[in-house]
Design an enzyme around this catalytic site. Sequence first.
Site, PDB file in Angstrom:
ATOM      1  CB  THR A 162      16.178   3.797   7.792  1.00 40.01           C
ATOM      2  OG1 THR A 162      17.581   3.793   7.530  1.00 40.01           O
ATOM      3  CG2 THR A 162      15.904   4.488   9.118  1.00 40.01           C
ATOM      4  N   GLY A 210      -0.071  -3.693   3.789  1.00 41.60           N
ATOM      5  CA  GLY A 210      -0.569  -5.031   3.482  1.00 41.60           C
ATOM      6  C   GLY A 210      -0.057  -5.587   2.171  1.00 41.60           C
ATOM      7  CB  THR A 211       0.425  -4.099  -1.197  1.00 42.14           C
ATOM      8  OG1 THR A 211      -0.953  -3.792  -1.433  1.00 42.14           O
ATOM      9  CG2 THR A 211       1.069  -4.517  -2.510  1.00 42.14           C
ATOM     10  CG  HIS A 242      -4.279   2.185   5.613  1.00 44.90           C
ATOM     11  ND1 HIS A 242      -5.397   2.407   4.833  1.00 44.90           N
ATOM     12  CD2 HIS A 242      -3.547   1.255   4.977  1.00 44.90           C
ATOM     13  CE1 HIS A 242      -5.332   1.635   3.762  1.00 44.90           C
ATOM     14  NE2 HIS A 242      -4.230   0.930   3.825  1.00 44.90           N
ATOM     15  CD  GLN A 248     -10.626  -4.842   4.424  1.00 46.60           C
ATOM     16  OE1 GLN A 248     -11.396  -4.373   5.259  1.00 46.60           O
ATOM     17  NE2 GLN A 248     -10.007  -4.079   3.547  1.00 46.60           N
ATOM     18  CB  CYS A 289     -12.977   2.575 -13.851  1.00 47.97           C
ATOM     19  SG  CYS A 289     -13.133   3.629 -15.297  1.00 47.97           S
ATOM     20  CB  SER A 346      -2.832  -2.883   6.370  1.00 44.41           C
ATOM     21  OG  SER A 346      -2.632  -1.560   5.934  1.00 44.41           O
TER      22      SER A 346
END
Length: 383
Positions: free
Chosen positions: A236, A71-72, A200, A178, A328, A198
């Site tokens: 590839t 996705g990125t 995954h 999402q 964080c 995406s």
Amino acid sequence: MQIYLDYSATTPTRPEAIATMQGVLTQQWGNPSSLHEWGQRAATIVEQARIQVAGLINATDPESLIFTAGGTESNNLAIMGIAQLYAIPQHLIISQVEHSAVSEPARLLEMWGWEVTRLAVDSKGRVNPQDLTAALQDNTALVSIIYGQSEIGTVQPIAELAKITKQHGVLFHTDAVQAAGRLPIDVESLSVDLLSISSHKIYGPQGAGALYVRPGVELVPLFSGGGQEMGLRSGTQAVPAIGGFGIAAALATVELASETPRLIKLRDRLFAKLGNIPGLIPTGDLDQRLPHHVSFCLEKADGKKLSGKALVRQMNLAGIGISAGSACHSGKLSPSPILLAMGYPKSAAFGGVRLTLGRDTTEADVDWTAMVFKQVLQRLFAE
């Protein structure tokens, strides 16, 4: 007892996708750009997967799907691929609740002289279509609005927003990472020009994704090379990952009609069990929402002992995996920019948590999680 409720972060690769990947690795391992039999076996896997992923979003031309690493990369290809068409900086519109895979390329373009408008959202995280209309300029090159927000679950009025940009001759991109596989998506009726997916997130392998590019839309590739993927993504192809992605997409297409209402029922059950806890505030739009997504914030989080991160750690000790919205950096906790954009005070923005459901989630999982969640909260509130 262990319960995984972080399906928005990643999903377990389903057995059918793993079996496909194993078959590719052992039998169809050729380079899909090669003309001999070994290469053509691999090329067949790639093109079959392209048809399968196109089917998930009802893209009638499979070659409108460009395979990427996730996705990125898809978001970056959409935004930077449009931006590099222009020799002079133009105008980009995004929302204040975009994933960093959109907000960071936008920030980079801003450093290069582009004007970036970040549309405000309401207390539910929704963009007002009238605000988009007002923000459009003569030099607006692209609008990018997230389909379903990963932290607070809100689904944007994509069809209405894309229609506005189409009326003004402006390209529209949506990060649907999402939403794909969880909500019905029809790119032919949505009027979107670019859409990111995406693998995954839909029970396919990590390391594969796709960008839908409406036929006729021009992009500049992010990098140069052999010209694979219709010249837009050289290198590839990762045939095993793409093959697994295709199988996951095909199965998601078939299962969507039954799985989405099942997830909605579980989602609403969890909201009902946790919605009346003092000091715990549901976040996002409770109606226009991703079907698998439950999120809250702690009203009086202090960013230390009482925070979303602390709640995640305590739930993990109890064998339940959830996630927090605050970030964080260098050991210092920062408030969630998404919750801040929605008008929450800084204290509450330290306390965002997300519980996301999936194929393996049961009513028993939801009920047990709700009981443990309440116990953990009582302990944290008492400290």
